[in-house]
Design a protein around this motif. Structure first.
Motif, PDB file in Angstrom:
ATOM      1  N   MET A  48       0.852  -1.186   0.000  1.00 51.53           N
ATOM      2  CA  MET A  48       0.000   0.000   0.000  1.00 51.53           C
ATOM      3  C   MET A  48       0.891   1.241   0.000  1.00 51.53           C
ATOM      4  SD  MET A  48      -3.367   0.676  -0.007  1.00 51.53           S
ATOM      5  CE  MET A  48      -3.920  -0.968   0.280  1.00 51.53           C
TER       6      MET A  48
ATOM      7  N   GLU B 291      -2.904   5.496   3.972  1.00 51.02           N
ATOM      8  CA  GLU B 291      -2.525   4.416   3.064  1.00 51.02           C
ATOM      9  C   GLU B 291      -3.629   4.233   2.031  1.00 51.02           C
ATOM     10  OE1 GLU B 291      -0.907   0.836   4.799  1.00 51.02           O
ATOM     11  OE2 GLU B 291      -0.457   1.935   6.653  1.00 51.02           O
ATOM     12  N   ALA B 292      -3.192   4.218   0.768  1.00 53.64           N
ATOM     13  CA  ALA B 292      -4.125   4.077  -0.350  1.00 53.64           C
ATOM     14  C   ALA B 292      -3.354   3.593  -1.570  1.00 53.64           C
ATOM     15  CB  ALA B 292      -4.780   5.423  -0.648  1.00 53.64           C
ATOM     16  N   ASP B 293      -4.078   3.091  -2.535  1.00 49.40           N
ATOM     17  CA  ASP B 293      -3.460   2.732  -3.808  1.00 49.40           C
ATOM     18  C   ASP B 293      -3.333   4.016  -4.632  1.00 49.40           C
ATOM     19  OD1 ASP B 293      -2.694   1.859  -6.303  1.00 49.40           O
ATOM     20  OD2 ASP B 293      -4.289   0.359  -6.482  1.00 49.40           O
TER      21      ASP B 293
ATOM     22  N   ILE C 297     -10.683   6.863  -1.012  1.00 52.51           N
ATOM     23  CA  ILE C 297      -9.485   6.167  -1.488  1.00 52.51           C
ATOM     24  C   ILE C 297      -8.636   5.637  -0.330  1.00 52.51           C
ATOM     25  CG2 ILE C 297      -8.092   8.263  -1.657  1.00 52.51           C
ATOM     26  CD1 ILE C 297      -6.769   7.109  -4.134  1.00 52.51           C
ATOM     27  N   VAL C 298      -8.777   6.225   0.851  1.00 53.44           N
ATOM     28  CA  VAL C 298      -7.954   5.847   2.007  1.00 53.44           C
ATOM     29  C   VAL C 298      -8.455   4.524   2.580  1.00 53.44           C
ATOM     30  CG1 VAL C 298      -7.243   6.482   4.351  1.00 53.44           C
ATOM     31  CG2 VAL C 298      -7.348   8.224   2.550  1.00 53.44           C
ATOM     32  N   GLU C 299      -7.550   3.551   2.676  1.00 53.73           N
ATOM     33  CA  GLU C 299      -7.881   2.228   3.202  1.00 53.73           C
ATOM     34  C   GLU C 299      -7.441   2.046   4.650  1.00 53.73           C
ATOM     35  OE1 GLU C 299      -9.764  -0.103   1.845  1.00 53.73           O
ATOM     36  OE2 GLU C 299     -10.079   1.234   0.146  1.00 53.73           O
TER      37      GLU C 299
ATOM     38  N   ARG D  27     -10.290   0.977   7.023  1.00 49.72           N
ATOM     39  CA  ARG D  27     -11.669   1.133   6.556  1.00 49.72           C
ATOM     40  C   ARG D  27     -12.402  -0.172   6.798  1.00 49.72           C
ATOM     41  NH1 ARG D  27     -14.121   4.712   3.781  1.00 49.72           N
ATOM     42  NH2 ARG D  27     -12.234   5.799   3.110  1.00 49.72           N
TER      43      ARG D  27
END
Length: 120
Positions: free
Chosen positions: A1, A35-37, A89-91, A119
């Motif tokens: 990530m 953390e996000a893609d 978008i944030v995981e 999330r």
């Protein structure tokens, strides 16, 4: 990530367990790790595919400069909740709130609370 870091954002809030803290207020510093893609943003060079740092700042500000909390823990959780609401978008997110010069006898630096949530 992939990760986005925003460090030592400074705000003035009226949080604390003591009446003086709620009346006088004080500085708070906030660190955020998101953390996000980010692969789409990196490929397209398009902010719409990422997280707008200015929007993150305003999101954090709305909590820290908003209604008072007794505990730093509650501030951190409220920031995390707002981040997940505002940025799909944030995981995963880590938020650290630093309270410099807490009203603790003999304590002269800071206290901090950090939480990480996904999330869900």
């Amino acid at each position: 990530m992939d990760k986005i870091f925003m460090n030592k954002m400074e705000f003035y809030g009226y949080h604390g367990a003591f009446a003086e803290e709620n009346k006088l207020g004080q500085r708070f510093y906030v660190d955020v790790e998101l953390e996000a893609d980010l692969s789409k943003a990196a490929a397209s060079d398009d902010l719409a595919e990422s997280v707008d740092y200015a929007e993150v700042y305003e999101t954090v500000k709305s909590v820290v400069e908003g209604p008072p909390f007794n505990l730093v823990e509650a501030i951190v959780q409220a920031v995390l909740n707002k981040i997940f609401q505002a940025f799909s978008i944030v995981e995963r997110a880590t938020v650290k709130v630093i309270k410099p010069d807490p009203p603790i006898p003999g304590h002269y630096d800071s206290v901090a609370v950090e939480m990480t949530r996904e999330r869900g």
